[in-house]
Design an enzyme around this catalytic site. Structure first.
Site, PDB file in Angstrom:
ATOM      1  N   THR A  98       0.811  -1.212   0.000  1.00  0.00           N
ATOM      2  CA  THR A  98       0.000   0.000   0.000  1.00  0.00           C
ATOM      3  C   THR A  98       0.850   1.270   0.000  1.00  0.00           C
ATOM      4  OG1 THR A  98      -1.515   1.265   1.401  1.00  0.00           O
ATOM      5  CG2 THR A  98      -0.099  -0.278   2.522  1.00  0.00           C
ATOM      6  N   ASP A  99       0.267   2.343  -0.496  1.00  0.00           N
ATOM      7  CA  ASP A  99       0.964   3.638  -0.436  1.00  0.00           C
ATOM      8  C   ASP A  99       0.998   4.195   0.988  1.00  0.00           C
ATOM      9  OD1 ASP A  99      -1.730   4.290  -0.177  1.00  0.00           O
ATOM     10  OD2 ASP A  99      -1.750   5.774  -1.795  1.00  0.00           O
ATOM     11  N   GLU A 100       0.183   3.593   1.894  1.00  0.00           N
ATOM     12  CA  GLU A 100       0.130   4.126   3.264  1.00  0.00           C
ATOM     13  C   GLU A 100       1.452   3.946   3.993  1.00  0.00           C
ATOM     14  OE1 GLU A 100      -3.300   3.298   5.591  1.00  0.00           O
ATOM     15  OE2 GLU A 100      -4.662   3.500   3.909  1.00  0.00           O
ATOM     16  N   TYR A 149      -1.919  -0.582  10.930  1.00  0.00           N
ATOM     17  CA  TYR A 149      -2.025  -1.266   9.618  1.00  0.00           C
ATOM     18  C   TYR A 149      -0.829  -0.945   8.731  1.00  0.00           C
ATOM     19  CZ  TYR A 149      -3.284  -1.721   4.684  1.00  0.00           C
ATOM     20  OH  TYR A 149      -3.248  -2.007   3.337  1.00  0.00           O
ATOM     21  N   LYS A 194       2.244  -3.309   7.265  1.00  0.00           N
ATOM     22  CA  LYS A 194       2.526  -3.494   5.827  1.00  0.00           C
ATOM     23  C   LYS A 194       3.969  -3.064   5.534  1.00  0.00           C
ATOM     24  CE  LYS A 194       0.097  -4.677   2.908  1.00  0.00           C
ATOM     25  NZ  LYS A 194      -0.285  -6.018   2.385  1.00  0.00           N
TER      26      LYS A 194
HETATM   27  P1  NAD Z   1      -9.545  -7.567   2.086  1.00  0.00           P
HETATM   28  O1  NAD Z   1      -9.551  -7.277   3.551  1.00  0.00           O
HETATM   29  O2  NAD Z   1     -10.771  -7.338   1.291  1.00  0.00           O
HETATM   30  O3  NAD Z   1      -9.133  -9.095   1.853  1.00  0.00           O
HETATM   31  C1  NAD Z   1      -8.102  -9.718   2.561  1.00  0.00           C
HETATM   32  C2  NAD Z   1      -8.256 -11.228   2.394  1.00  0.00           C
HETATM   33  O4  NAD Z   1      -7.165 -11.861   3.109  1.00  0.00           O
HETATM   34  C3  NAD Z   1      -9.555 -11.785   2.974  1.00  0.00           C
HETATM   35  O5  NAD Z   1     -10.152 -12.671   2.050  1.00  0.00           O
HETATM   36  C4  NAD Z   1      -9.114 -12.519   4.224  1.00  0.00           C
HETATM   37  O6  NAD Z   1      -9.929 -13.639   4.547  1.00  0.00           O
HETATM   38  C5  NAD Z   1      -7.695 -12.951   3.848  1.00  0.00           C
HETATM   39  N1  NAD Z   1      -6.850 -13.161   5.026  1.00  0.00           N
HETATM   40  C6  NAD Z   1      -6.699 -12.338   6.101  1.00  0.00           C
HETATM   41  N2  NAD Z   1      -5.857 -12.893   6.982  1.00  0.00           N
HETATM   42  C7  NAD Z   1      -5.450 -14.079   6.449  1.00  0.00           C
HETATM   43  C8  NAD Z   1      -4.576 -15.109   6.891  1.00  0.00           C
HETATM   44  N3  NAD Z   1      -3.933 -15.030   8.072  1.00  0.00           N
HETATM   45  N4  NAD Z   1      -4.372 -16.176   6.086  1.00  0.00           N
HETATM   46  C9  NAD Z   1      -5.019 -16.264   4.888  1.00  0.00           C
HETATM   47  N5  NAD Z   1      -5.873 -15.335   4.435  1.00  0.00           N
HETATM   48  C10 NAD Z   1      -6.092 -14.252   5.214  1.00  0.00           C
HETATM   49  O7  NAD Z   1      -8.306  -6.759   1.522  1.00  0.00           O
HETATM   50  P2  NAD Z   1      -8.116  -6.097   0.069  1.00  0.00           P
HETATM   51  O8  NAD Z   1      -8.682  -4.744   0.101  1.00  0.00           O
HETATM   52  O9  NAD Z   1      -8.533  -7.072  -0.962  1.00  0.00           O
HETATM   53  O10 NAD Z   1      -6.527  -5.950   0.055  1.00  0.00           O
HETATM   54  C11 NAD Z   1      -5.697  -6.967  -0.502  1.00  0.00           C
HETATM   55  C12 NAD Z   1      -4.241  -6.551  -0.360  1.00  0.00           C
HETATM   56  O11 NAD Z   1      -4.049  -5.293  -1.022  1.00  0.00           O
HETATM   57  C13 NAD Z   1      -3.802  -6.319   1.089  1.00  0.00           C
HETATM   58  O12 NAD Z   1      -2.494  -6.809   1.217  1.00  0.00           O
HETATM   59  C14 NAD Z   1      -3.846  -4.817   1.265  1.00  0.00           C
HETATM   60  O13 NAD Z   1      -2.898  -4.395   2.223  1.00  0.00           O
HETATM   61  C15 NAD Z   1      -3.453  -4.358  -0.130  1.00  0.00           C
HETATM   62  N6  NAD Z   1      -3.976  -3.030  -0.530  1.00  0.00           N
HETATM   63  C16 NAD Z   1      -5.326  -2.771  -0.490  1.00  0.00           C
HETATM   64  C17 NAD Z   1      -5.786  -1.543  -0.946  1.00  0.00           C
HETATM   65  C18 NAD Z   1      -7.252  -1.207  -0.943  1.00  0.00           C
HETATM   66  O14 NAD Z   1      -7.591  -0.063  -1.252  1.00  0.00           O
HETATM   67  N7  NAD Z   1      -8.154  -2.110  -0.636  1.00  0.00           N
HETATM   68  C19 NAD Z   1      -4.877  -0.585  -1.414  1.00  0.00           C
HETATM   69  C20 NAD Z   1      -3.516  -0.878  -1.384  1.00  0.00           C
HETATM   70  C21 NAD Z   1      -3.082  -2.130  -0.979  1.00  0.00           C
HETATM   71  O1  DAU Z   2      -4.215   3.856   0.337  1.00  0.00           O
HETATM   72  C1  DAU Z   2      -4.389   2.483   0.291  1.00  0.00           C
HETATM   73  C2  DAU Z   2      -5.233   2.014   1.461  1.00  0.00           C
HETATM   74  O2  DAU Z   2      -6.558   2.445   1.201  1.00  0.00           O
HETATM   75  C3  DAU Z   2      -5.192   0.505   1.666  1.00  0.00           C
HETATM   76  O3  DAU Z   2      -3.891   0.105   1.995  1.00  0.00           O
HETATM   77  C4  DAU Z   2      -6.159   0.064   2.765  1.00  0.00           C
HETATM   78  O4  DAU Z   2      -6.182  -1.351   2.850  1.00  0.00           O
HETATM   79  C5  DAU Z   2      -7.547   0.579   2.401  1.00  0.00           C
HETATM   80  O5  DAU Z   2      -8.434   0.259   3.458  1.00  0.00           O
HETATM   81  C6  DAU Z   2      -7.517   2.088   2.165  1.00  0.00           C
HETATM   82  O6  DAU Z   2      -7.270   2.800   3.414  1.00  0.00           O
HETATM   83  P1  DAU Z   2      -8.099   4.118   3.792  1.00  0.00           P
HETATM   84  O7  DAU Z   2      -8.058   4.266   5.267  1.00  0.00           O
HETATM   85  O8  DAU Z   2      -7.659   5.264   2.967  1.00  0.00           O
HETATM   86  O9  DAU Z   2      -9.557   3.655   3.262  1.00  0.00           O
HETATM   87  P2  DAU Z   2     -11.016   3.813   3.907  1.00  0.00           P
HETATM   88  O10 DAU Z   2     -11.982   3.356   2.876  1.00  0.00           O
HETATM   89  O11 DAU Z   2     -11.111   3.227   5.270  1.00  0.00           O
HETATM   90  O12 DAU Z   2     -11.149   5.397   4.065  1.00  0.00           O
HETATM   91  C7  DAU Z   2     -10.998   6.261   2.948  1.00  0.00           C
HETATM   92  C8  DAU Z   2     -11.074   7.683   3.464  1.00  0.00           C
HETATM   93  O13 DAU Z   2     -12.419   7.946   3.902  1.00  0.00           O
HETATM   94  C9  DAU Z   2     -10.196   7.962   4.669  1.00  0.00           C
HETATM   95  O14 DAU Z   2      -9.699   9.283   4.597  1.00  0.00           O
HETATM   96  C10 DAU Z   2     -11.141   7.817   5.870  1.00  0.00           C
HETATM   97  C11 DAU Z   2     -12.470   8.273   5.292  1.00  0.00           C
HETATM   98  N1  DAU Z   2     -13.677   7.632   5.843  1.00  0.00           N
HETATM   99  C12 DAU Z   2     -13.724   6.273   5.882  1.00  0.00           C
HETATM  100  C13 DAU Z   2     -14.837   5.629   6.363  1.00  0.00           C
HETATM  101  C14 DAU Z   2     -14.901   4.111   6.442  1.00  0.00           C
HETATM  102  C15 DAU Z   2     -14.766   8.401   6.232  1.00  0.00           C
HETATM  103  O15 DAU Z   2     -14.720   9.657   6.166  1.00  0.00           O
HETATM  104  N2  DAU Z   2     -15.877   7.761   6.691  1.00  0.00           N
HETATM  105  C16 DAU Z   2     -15.959   6.407   6.795  1.00  0.00           C
HETATM  106  O16 DAU Z   2     -17.006   5.882   7.255  1.00  0.00           O
END
Ligand code: NAD
Ligand code: DAU
Length: 353
Positions: free
Chosen positions: A134-136, A159, A163
């Site tokens: 992630t970019d975080e 988190y 990562k």
């Molecule tokens: P998600 O939470 O939707 O899915 C995660 C999956 O991993 C789930 O199916 C869960 O059951 C599985 N999991 C969790 N713990 C596990 C374990 N111990 N063993 C096996 N499986 C396990 O997450 P996502 O949004 O699909 O993100 C996928 C990847 O991308 C993550 O590594 C996250 O850090 C990264 N990422 C997500 C975003 C985003 O915006 N969603 C952005 C940047 C990076």
């Molecule tokens: O940047 C990549 C990341 O983006 C991933 O690594 C994470 O897995 C993914 O969850 C996401 O993180 P964020 O914290 O940015 O996503 P989230 O959807 O939780 O929130 C997006 C923005 O919206 C953030 O600034 C918080 C805000 N927010 C979120 C929720 C759930 C609200 O204002 N209200 C809400 O109810």
């Protein structure tokens, strides 16, 4: 020509993982096997890929296992002749990591470590280890500037710290042991099958149920939104053609303040389904709530490297991606009802014990 014939995808029942597996089967020339290992936490939903088991019985296998379980993971790699790993599995929600970081540390750091150790032990056969991150990990930007692959790490939440730890281990396994790793750090994904704890699906589903739309703080935080299919294409490009040991930053070129994004979603919903009973717009349901502790102000990616080296760029604009996403949530009420009601957890218990 496929370089790989047996890909282990971890976390394939989560949001991005399931979109990636669908992308592989439906939109690429990949003809090999995919083994999806997922522990089925609250975020994992096997229903998201249920049709693949029937459509591709010879090529798609789902195994419920935990990436922290070294014996189980070794068994998967050996039994299925795995030659490459695409690692998505993680605890992914920032707010949950603030409340209870434990699983973030064990899954994101120790789980990744377990997979790296196994890849090291199978050095002759594992030819790609791609780590999805992630970019975080880079922390927070001010009102200007962009993250690149060279931005120093400065994670702010449990988190992102977990990562960051996993990224460092992955890089170290390349430098120390020569493991053929690649890493991608991408911005906020959105699209089909996203669990409705994340901003966009939460707002869509709350709006459709005429519930409050909670915006943290004043809604001035900025995210760079990336449509999930664009992300999947980037991961596949890196998986096949990325340079060993290299990191790639991936972004959507779609920066937006949270409040503007939520208002935009409301206008789109007003157009698509009509405003809610007794109100002029879904936007009437927006409420400003207590801010997230340590809330990162802004993320934005300069994706010049992946553009120049692999020819990738996002195809969706924020407008087109949001329209597709809203339509998907409107047309897949069986999936959203299952997830919202928690019913799918009963289904998991019935099918997987
Ligand atoms: P998600 O939470 O939707 O899915 C995660 C999956 O991993 C789930 O199916 C869960 O059951 C599985 N999991 C969790 N713990 C596990 C374990 N111990 N063993 C096996 N499986 C396990 O997450 P996502 O949004 O699909 O993100 C996928 C990847 O991308 C993550 O590594 C996250 O850090 C990264 N990422 C997500 C975003 C985003 O915006 N969603 C952005 C940047 C990076
Ligand atoms: O940047 C990549 C990341 O983006 C991933 O690594 C994470 O897995 C993914 O969850 C996401 O993180 P964020 O914290 O940015 O996503 P989230 O959807 O939780 O929130 C997006 C923005 O919206 C953030 O600034 C918080 C805000 N927010 C979120 C929720 C759930 C609200 O204002 N209200 C809400 O109810």
């Amino acid at each position: 020509m496929n370089k790989y014939s047996a890909i282990l995808v971890t976390g394939g029942c989560g949001f991005i993982g399931c979109n990636f597996i669908r992308y592989l089967f439906e939109q690429t020339g990949y003809r090999g096997k995919v083994v999806n290992v997922d522990a089925l936490t609250y975020a994992g939903n096997p229903l998201s890929l249920a049709d693949l088991t029937e459509r591709f019985p010879e090529r798609y296998t789902f195994i419920r296992a935990d990436i922290r379980d070294r014996d189980a993971m070794a068994g998967v790699i050996d039994c299925h002749d795995i030659d490459s790993i695409c690692h998505f599995a993680a605890e992914s929600h920032v707010d949950r990591s603030i409340v209870k970081p434990d699983d973030f540390v064990t899954t994101n750091i120790m789980g990744t470590f377990t997979l790296l150790e196994l890849a090291r032990q199978h050095a002759g056969s594992i030819r790609r280890f791609h780590h999805v991150s992630t970019d975080e990990v880079f922390g927070s930007l001010g009102d200007s500037g962009y993250f690149t692959e060279d931005t120093p790490y400065r994670p702010n939440s449990p988190y992102s710290a977990s990562k960051a730890g996993s990224d460092h281990l992955v890089r170290a396994y390349h430098t120390t042991y020569g493991l053929p790793v690649t890493i991608s750090n991408c911005s906020n994904n959105y699209g089909p099958y996203q669990f409705p704890e994340k901003l966009i699906p939460l707002m869509i589903l709350n709006a459709l149920e005429n519930k409050p739309l909670p915006v943290y703080g004043e809604g001035r935080n900025v995210r760079d939104w990336l449509y999930v299919e664009d992300h999947c294409r980037a991961v596949w490009d890196i998986f096949r053609n990325g340079i060993d040991g290299r990191t790639y930053a991936i972004g959507g070129d779609c920066e937006q303040r949270n409040i503007d994004l939520v208002q935009r979603l409301c206008v789109m919903l007003d157009d698509l389904v009509g405003s809610p009973a007794g109100k002029s717009s879904y936007a009437d349901n927006i409420v400003f709530v207590k801010d997230r502790p340590g809330h990162d102000h802004r993320y934005a990616i300069d994706a010049a490297r992946i553009r120049a080296e692999l020819g990738w760029k996002p195809r969706e604009s924020l407008g087109s991606g949001l329209r597709k996403t809203i339509r998907w949530y409107l047309e897949n009420r069986a999936w959203t009802d299952h997830v919202r009601s928690g019913e799918y957890q009963n289904w998991i218990a019935e099918h997987y014990g």
